[in-house]
Design an enzyme around this catalytic site. Structure first.
Site, PDB file in Angstrom:
ATOM      1  N   ALA A  19       4.873 -14.450  -4.844  1.00  0.00           N
ATOM      2  CA  ALA A  19       5.840 -13.751  -5.697  1.00  0.00           C
ATOM      3  C   ALA A  19       5.315 -13.657  -7.123  1.00  0.00           C
ATOM      4  CB  ALA A  19       7.175 -14.486  -5.656  1.00  0.00           C
ATOM      5  N   TYR A 130      11.241 -17.064   8.455  1.00  0.00           N
ATOM      6  CA  TYR A 130      11.705 -15.674   8.630  1.00  0.00           C
ATOM      7  C   TYR A 130      12.958 -15.577   9.499  1.00  0.00           C
ATOM      8  CZ  TYR A 130       7.248 -13.735   6.833  1.00  0.00           C
ATOM      9  OH  TYR A 130       6.173 -13.402   6.069  1.00  0.00           O
ATOM     10  N   TYR A 188      -4.057  -4.391   2.636  1.00  0.00           N
ATOM     11  CA  TYR A 188      -5.242  -3.525   2.672  1.00  0.00           C
ATOM     12  C   TYR A 188      -4.855  -2.060   2.861  1.00  0.00           C
ATOM     13  CZ  TYR A 188      -9.060  -6.484   1.621  1.00  0.00           C
ATOM     14  OH  TYR A 188      -9.934  -7.252   0.903  1.00  0.00           O
ATOM     15  N   LEU A 189      -3.723  -1.823   3.484  1.00  0.00           N
ATOM     16  CA  LEU A 189      -3.284  -0.441   3.684  1.00  0.00           C
ATOM     17  C   LEU A 189      -2.831   0.215   2.384  1.00  0.00           C
ATOM     18  CD1 LEU A 189      -1.405  -0.754   7.077  1.00  0.00           C
ATOM     19  CD2 LEU A 189      -3.642   0.242   6.645  1.00  0.00           C
ATOM     20  N   HIS A 249      -6.374  -7.264   8.120  1.00  0.00           N
ATOM     21  CA  HIS A 249      -6.962  -6.338   7.141  1.00  0.00           C
ATOM     22  C   HIS A 249      -8.102  -5.501   7.743  1.00  0.00           C
ATOM     23  CE1 HIS A 249      -4.495  -8.516   4.478  1.00  0.00           C
ATOM     24  NE2 HIS A 249      -5.344  -9.429   4.054  1.00  0.00           N
ATOM     25  N   LYS A 335     -15.606 -16.488   3.478  1.00  0.00           N
ATOM     26  CA  LYS A 335     -15.258 -17.111   2.194  1.00  0.00           C
ATOM     27  C   LYS A 335     -16.493 -17.840   1.695  1.00  0.00           C
ATOM     28  CE  LYS A 335     -10.559 -16.781   2.398  1.00  0.00           C
ATOM     29  NZ  LYS A 335      -9.723 -16.305   1.318  1.00  0.00           N
ATOM     30  N   LYS A 341     -16.866  -8.548  -2.135  1.00  0.00           N
ATOM     31  CA  LYS A 341     -17.006  -7.140  -1.806  1.00  0.00           C
ATOM     32  C   LYS A 341     -16.248  -6.819  -0.523  1.00  0.00           C
ATOM     33  CE  LYS A 341     -21.252  -5.259  -2.702  1.00  0.00           C
ATOM     34  NZ  LYS A 341     -22.624  -4.885  -2.375  1.00  0.00           N
ATOM     35  N   ARG A 364     -16.919   1.809  -0.455  1.00  0.00           N
ATOM     36  CA  ARG A 364     -16.679   0.487  -1.054  1.00  0.00           C
ATOM     37  C   ARG A 364     -15.223   0.404  -1.492  1.00  0.00           C
ATOM     38  NH1 ARG A 364     -20.944  -0.348  -4.882  1.00  0.00           N
ATOM     39  NH2 ARG A 364     -19.605   0.455  -6.508  1.00  0.00           N
ATOM     40  N   TYR A 372     -20.688   6.331  -1.188  1.00  0.00           N
ATOM     41  CA  TYR A 372     -22.021   6.889  -1.357  1.00  0.00           C
ATOM     42  C   TYR A 372     -22.719   7.059  -0.017  1.00  0.00           C
ATOM     43  CZ  TYR A 372     -23.298   1.894  -1.495  1.00  0.00           C
ATOM     44  OH  TYR A 372     -23.430   0.564  -1.228  1.00  0.00           O
TER      45      TYR A 372
HETATM   46  C1  BG6 Z   1      -5.172 -12.255   1.733  1.00  0.00           C
HETATM   47  C2  BG6 Z   1      -5.806 -13.477   2.308  1.00  0.00           C
HETATM   48  O1  BG6 Z   1      -4.440 -11.587   2.707  1.00  0.00           O
HETATM   49  O2  BG6 Z   1      -6.173 -11.397   1.226  1.00  0.00           O
HETATM   50  C3  BG6 Z   1      -6.677 -14.171   1.281  1.00  0.00           C
HETATM   51  O3  BG6 Z   1      -4.802 -14.365   2.771  1.00  0.00           O
HETATM   52  C4  BG6 Z   1      -7.651 -13.215   0.648  1.00  0.00           C
HETATM   53  O4  BG6 Z   1      -7.371 -15.245   1.875  1.00  0.00           O
HETATM   54  C5  BG6 Z   1      -6.947 -11.950   0.189  1.00  0.00           C
HETATM   55  O5  BG6 Z   1      -8.261 -13.867  -0.449  1.00  0.00           O
HETATM   56  C6  BG6 Z   1      -7.943 -10.905  -0.266  1.00  0.00           C
HETATM   57  O6  BG6 Z   1      -7.289  -9.816  -0.819  1.00  0.00           O
HETATM   58  P1  BG6 Z   1      -8.066  -8.846  -1.810  1.00  0.00           P
HETATM   59  O7  BG6 Z   1      -7.111  -7.732  -2.056  1.00  0.00           O
HETATM   60  O8  BG6 Z   1      -8.398  -9.644  -3.024  1.00  0.00           O
HETATM   61  O9  BG6 Z   1      -9.299  -8.418  -1.085  1.00  0.00           O
END
Ligand code: BG6
Length: 478
Positions: A19, A130, A188-189, A249, A335, A341, A364, A372
């Site tokens: 949050a 939840y 990611y979306l 993701h 990690k 990247k 990217r 590219y």
């Molecule tokens: C989160 C993961 O969903 O995404 C984390 O729980 C990760 O472990 C993070 O660090 C990465 O997000 P971004 O947007 O920084 O690539």
């Protein structure tokens, strides 16, 4: 038609990390851009901690202003004034009754708008609560306006630990809310270049005829972080890199890279195509998996000494359909690697004849969004030789005047607008778990072990060997 009426945004888990770091800053950015007009909107924080409105505001304040939005402190203070705090537990009626009272008070105080009332519940909470939170919302906090409106809930991953637990969670929530009310976030979306994928693929003649097994040799979707699980070891150890990054993701990105053209751009049509891709993925083979764990990971006091949890994984997925038969989709995440990247690398087949550098198209996602293409050109000058070069679209250079929104900002706006395109549907989630559950169970049972790798390295050398076996060729330059 823009909806009018009161909008109440309720952030449950208001004093937690998600949050503070993501939800409130995203709301603040939306506020600064005029998407949350103060005469309509009220924001509520809800959590167990007994603190005052001002204490919550002070906890959030420091996270609001980023380099992206050097908003004046006047904006920060005005925004914070929109936030009220209610404390209560996640499974007892009392807190939720109080919350409902506060929301209703706000709704009637803004009655000059005489519109419907909209209630958005953002569950910045662990999934274990939840079901009880959803039950409480359903029982005490639903929109009651007879002028219409809605109640929606936003949930974050992890949605379960495997197919069984995810399905159980889905049916518990599904008994209380209909699918159009449930927004499962995969942030990611919300990333600019992920949202660009469909345009790129289907609005460009360049790509249409080439995007298939006849021309593409392999696809890599990569996530790297140059830091470990600092401070989150306890959470992370329960899940591991596959549940944390790959199953959600990277798999979502894969869907958008691999799916067929949807019937229309309607959210359901797009999600239908994503589900088909997931359902076409073949079972993962053990020999197409490399797991790793960085050295030092277990030094974290919240991580068990004998943890078998991978902090790195390379997994090859194979899609059994006409377009992709035989093309490996290499998903790689780690990690504590040597760089931060996230990118998609689409590598094309070799041109017949003398071996040349490969054509590769790179998207990217971060940092510094760019696309590219690596291609062969004549080496400029008097000699006749070839060299690999790039056609480059760097967003920072090309779109200097545009501020790229944060993923959460965009996605929260979608939840207010009622657009579910960039959210994960229940059947999509199920199909995603079906792919990874057998592998995850083997890891959980200790049947597959992560290979140690040095923090700050590329990950285990075995992963590079697997890539090579899958046909990936290291390209040069750039
Ligand atoms: C989160 C993961 O969903 O995404 C984390 O729980 C990760 O472990 C993070 O660090 C990465 O997000 P971004 O947007 O920084 O690539």
């Amino acid at each position: 038609v823009p909806e009018i009426g009161c909008l109440s945004i309720i952030v449950l888990g208001a004093s937690g990390d998600l949050a503070k770091k993501k939800t409130f800053p995203a709301l603040f950015h939306l506020y600064c851009q005029g998407f949350l007009p103060p005469n309509e909107v009220h924001i509520f924080g809800y959590a167990r901690t007994k603190i005052s409105d001002d204490e919550l505001r002070n906890r959030i304040r420091g996270y609001l202003v980023s380099e992206r939005s050097a908003s004046p402190s006047k904006d920060v203070s005005k925004f914070l004034q929109l936030i009220k705090y209610v404390s209560g537990s996640y499974d007892a009626a009392e807190g939720f009754q109080m919350l409902d009272k506060e929301i209703s008070k706000h709704e009637t105080s803004k009655n000059s708008l005489e519109g419907s009332s909209r209630r958005l519940f953002y569950l910045a909470l662990p999934p274990s609560v939840y079901p009880s939170v959803c039950r409480m919302i359903r029982r005490y906090c639903m929109n009651k306006s007879n002028l219409g409106g809605w109640t929606r809930i936003v949930v974050e991953k992890p949605f379960g630990r495997d197919l069984g637990s995810a399905e159980e969670l889905s049916s518990q929530i599904g008994e209380l809310f209909d699918e159009p009310q449930i927004y499962r976030i995969d942030h990611y979306l919300g990333k600019e270049l992920v949202q660009n994928l469909l345009v790129l693929r289907f609005a460009n003649r360049f790509f249409l005829p080439l995007w298939n097994r006849d021309n593409i040799d392999n696809v890599q979707i990569v996530f790297r972080e140059d830091f470990g699980t600092e401070g989150r070891g306890g959470y992370f150890d329960e899940y591991g890199i596959i549940r944390d990054i790959i199953q959600n993701h990277l798999l979502q990105v894969l869907c958008l890279v691999a799916m067929e053209k949807p019937v229309s751009l309607k959210p359901e049509h797009i999600r239908d195509e994503k589900v088909k891709v997931l359902q076409s993925v073949l079972p993962i083979k053990d020999e197409e998996v490399v797991l790793g764990q960085y050295e030092g990971y277990r030094d974290d006091p919240t991580v068990p000494d004998h943890s078998n949890t991978p902090t790195f994984a390379t997994v090859i997925l194979r899609i059994h359909n006409e377009r992709w038969e035989g093309v490996p989709f290499i998903l790689k995440a780690g990690k504590a690697l040597n760089s931060r990247k996230a990118e998609i690398r689409v590598q094309f087949k070799d041109v017949p004849g003398k071996k040349q550098g490969r054509n590769e198209f790179v998207i990217r996602l971060q940092p510094s969004e760019a696309m590219y293409m690596k291609l062969m050109v004549k080496q400029p000058g008097l000699e006749m030789s070839t060299v690999q070069s790039e056609l480059d679209l760097s967003y920072r250079q090309r779109y200097q005047s545009v501020t790229i929104p944060e993923a959460y900002e965009r996605l929260i706006l979608d939840t207010i607008r009622g657009d579910q395109q960039h959210f994960v549907r229940r059947d999509e989630l199920k199909a995603a778990w079906e792919i990874f559950t057998p592998l995850l169970h083997r890891i959980d049972n200790g049947e597959m072990k992560p290979i140690p790798y040095q923090a700050g390295s590329r990950g285990p050398a075995e992963a590079d060997e697997l890539l090579e076996k899958a046909g990936y060729v290291q390209t040069h330059g750039y």
